[in-house]
Design an enzyme around this catalytic site. Structure first.
Site, mmCIF file in Angstrom:
data_model
loop_
_atom_site.group_PDB
_atom_site.id
_atom_site.type_symbol
_atom_site.label_atom_id
_atom_site.label_comp_id
_atom_site.label_asym_id
_atom_site.label_seq_id
_atom_site.Cartn_x
_atom_site.Cartn_y
_atom_site.Cartn_z
ATOM 1 N N GLY A 8 -14.017 -4.664 -17.412
ATOM 2 C CA GLY A 8 -14.036 -5.343 -16.123
ATOM 3 C C GLY A 8 -15.356 -5.161 -15.411
ATOM 4 O O GLY A 8 -16.190 -4.321 -15.793
ATOM 5 N N ALA A 9 -15.548 -5.954 -14.335
ATOM 6 C CA ALA A 9 -16.838 -5.931 -13.638
ATOM 7 C C ALA A 9 -16.680 -6.188 -12.144
ATOM 8 O O ALA A 9 -17.612 -6.647 -11.496
ATOM 9 C CB ALA A 9 -17.774 -6.968 -14.249
ATOM 10 N N GLY A 10 -15.529 -5.865 -11.578
ATOM 11 C CA GLY A 10 -15.322 -6.079 -10.152
ATOM 12 C C GLY A 10 -15.766 -4.894 -9.317
ATOM 13 O O GLY A 10 -16.545 -4.038 -9.756
ATOM 14 N N THR B 87 -8.885 -1.090 2.463
ATOM 15 C CA THR B 87 -8.727 -1.658 1.134
ATOM 16 C C THR B 87 -9.275 -3.073 1.159
ATOM 17 O O THR B 87 -9.864 -3.509 2.151
ATOM 18 C CB THR B 87 -7.257 -1.581 0.676
ATOM 19 O OG1 THR B 87 -7.154 -1.994 -0.680
ATOM 20 C CG2 THR B 87 -6.350 -2.415 1.562
ATOM 21 N N LYS C 88 -13.793 -3.505 2.437
ATOM 22 C CA LYS C 88 -14.654 -2.365 2.107
ATOM 23 C C LYS C 88 -16.131 -2.630 2.386
ATOM 24 O O LYS C 88 -16.893 -1.695 2.630
ATOM 25 C CB LYS C 88 -14.451 -1.944 0.646
ATOM 26 C CG LYS C 88 -13.071 -1.351 0.383
ATOM 27 C CD LYS C 88 -12.945 -0.837 -1.045
ATOM 28 C CE LYS C 88 -11.583 -0.239 -1.287
ATOM 29 N NZ LYS C 88 -11.468 0.337 -2.653
ATOM 30 N N ASP D 282 -13.328 6.827 -3.212
ATOM 31 C CA ASP D 282 -12.914 6.353 -4.537
ATOM 32 C C ASP D 282 -13.735 7.030 -5.634
ATOM 33 O O ASP D 282 -13.193 7.405 -6.682
ATOM 34 C CB ASP D 282 -13.098 4.833 -4.644
ATOM 35 C CG ASP D 282 -12.075 4.048 -3.848
ATOM 36 O OD1 ASP D 282 -10.950 4.549 -3.671
ATOM 37 O OD2 ASP D 282 -12.393 2.937 -3.403
ATOM 38 N N ASN E 268 -14.387 2.956 2.012
ATOM 39 C CA ASN E 268 -12.921 2.938 2.051
ATOM 40 C C ASN E 268 -12.361 3.937 3.059
ATOM 41 O O ASN E 268 -11.149 4.041 3.226
ATOM 42 C CB ASN E 268 -12.337 3.212 0.667
ATOM 43 C CG ASN E 268 -12.376 4.682 0.281
ATOM 44 O OD1 ASN E 268 -13.287 5.416 0.689
ATOM 45 N ND2 ASN E 268 -11.407 5.124 -0.499
ATOM 46 N N GLY F 268 -3.660 5.193 -12.289
ATOM 47 C CA GLY F 268 -4.054 4.775 -10.952
ATOM 48 C C GLY F 268 -3.485 5.646 -9.852
ATOM 49 O O GLY F 268 -4.130 5.835 -8.812
ATOM 50 N N SER G 180 -0.629 4.131 0.685
ATOM 51 C CA SER G 180 -1.361 5.073 1.528
ATOM 52 C C SER G 180 -0.495 5.724 2.606
ATOM 53 O O SER G 180 -0.584 6.945 2.813
ATOM 54 C CB SER G 180 -2.574 4.390 2.161
ATOM 55 O OG SER G 180 -3.532 4.065 1.179
ATOM 56 N N SER H 295 0.818 -1.218 0.000
ATOM 57 C CA SER H 295 0.000 0.000 0.000
ATOM 58 C C SER H 295 0.851 1.267 0.000
ATOM 59 O O SER H 295 1.795 1.408 0.775
ATOM 60 C CB SER H 295 -0.928 0.010 1.217
ATOM 61 O OG SER H 295 -1.639 1.232 1.268
#
Length: 275
Positions: free
Chosen positions: A128-130, A64, A68, A105, A89, A238, A19, A17
């Protein structure tokens, strides 16, 4: 001198991470010498015990994967933004002991796009589809005037994306992942898949591409981002997302606005370069 305040990012795995780098850079820039920000390896089973053990020195948590959704039952209140995608988050711990959940986010995506001059688009494509794809749809509910085509690997994933679209007020159309090259003709393409997944379509970037938002930050650039830039297209990465969502977390946890976006980005770039 004020009492020390604590914050941290929780998840599993968590060693990668960025962060802590971003938040600590913000604290330094803001002169918050009594603030600390750490990372803790915490899975879903350990989360309730960790949260219950927090004392009054704690100001907030970043969450993360895979936490979540797991954090939601442990909170006193969650924002409409977090409710819209059933994902938190950010947790702010108030002086009176309440736990408030939010999702940065989604506004982070919107802010990252607006930083590159993207205010509105007529249509978009999502690869994508997550979980990140549902956040992308929530962001597109704000900035996309027309349909969003989601490129997915299974009928189940397609049904999920249509469901999120109905919930978020987005006209979601589903296409098979094998047709992913067609996504690249959209005015805005948001790639939400793991590293390497979009490499196969990198050779199919059109001559005059629109905007690519690739949510990966490591490794960077991705093959798709490189091909997109080579064709003269605008690329949002990102790290842009990570910095913007972290800046919003800093503001909520510290009460200081605006967060030092430039200093946070420099720190993130330096950390990635050193890896």
């Amino acid at each position: 001198m004020s009492a020390p305040r604590r914050a941290a990012v929780l998840g599993s795995p968590i060693a990668h991470s960025l962060s802590p780098v971003l938040h600590r850079a913000a604290y330094t820039e803001l002169g918050l010498v009594d603030w600390s920000y750490d990372r803790f390896e915490v899975d879903e089973a350990a989360l309730p015990g960790f949260v219950e053990g927090l004392d009054s020195s704690w100001a907030g948590l970043s969450l993360t994967m895979p936490l979540k959704r797991a954090i939601i039952p442990l909170l006193d209140e969650i924002s409409p933004t977090a409710t819209s995608v059933e994902a938190v988050n950010t947790v702010v711990l108030t002086e009176d002991g309440r736990r408030l959940g939010d999702n940065t986010d989604i506004p982070g995506m919107i802010a990252a796009l607006r930083e590159r001059g993207v205010e509105k688009v007529e249509s978009a494509a999502v690869l994508g589809a997550g979980a990140t794809a549902s956040s992308a749809l929530a962001a597109l509910a704000v900035i996309c005037a027309g349909p969003v085509t989601a490129y997915v690997r299974s009928r189940e994933r397609g049904d999920e994306m249509r469901g999120w679209g109905r919930r978020l007020g987005v006209d979601v159309r589903v296409a098979d992942w094998a047709e992913g090259s067609r996504a690249l003709d959209a005015p805005l393409v948001i790639a939400t898949t793991p590293a390497g997944t979009t490499d196969a379509v990198a050779a199919d970037v059109p001559q005059n591409p629109g905007i690519l938002f690739d949510v990966l930050y490591e490794p960077w650039p991705t093959a798709l981002a490189s091909a997109w830039s080579a064709r003269g297209g605008a690329v949002v990465g990102g790290l842009d997302l990570l910095v913007h969502q972290a800046a919003l977390q800093v503001e909520q946890m510290t009460g200081r606005r605006p967060a030092p976006l430039a200093a946070m980005r420099r720190a993130g770039e330096a950390a990635l370069a050193a890896r």
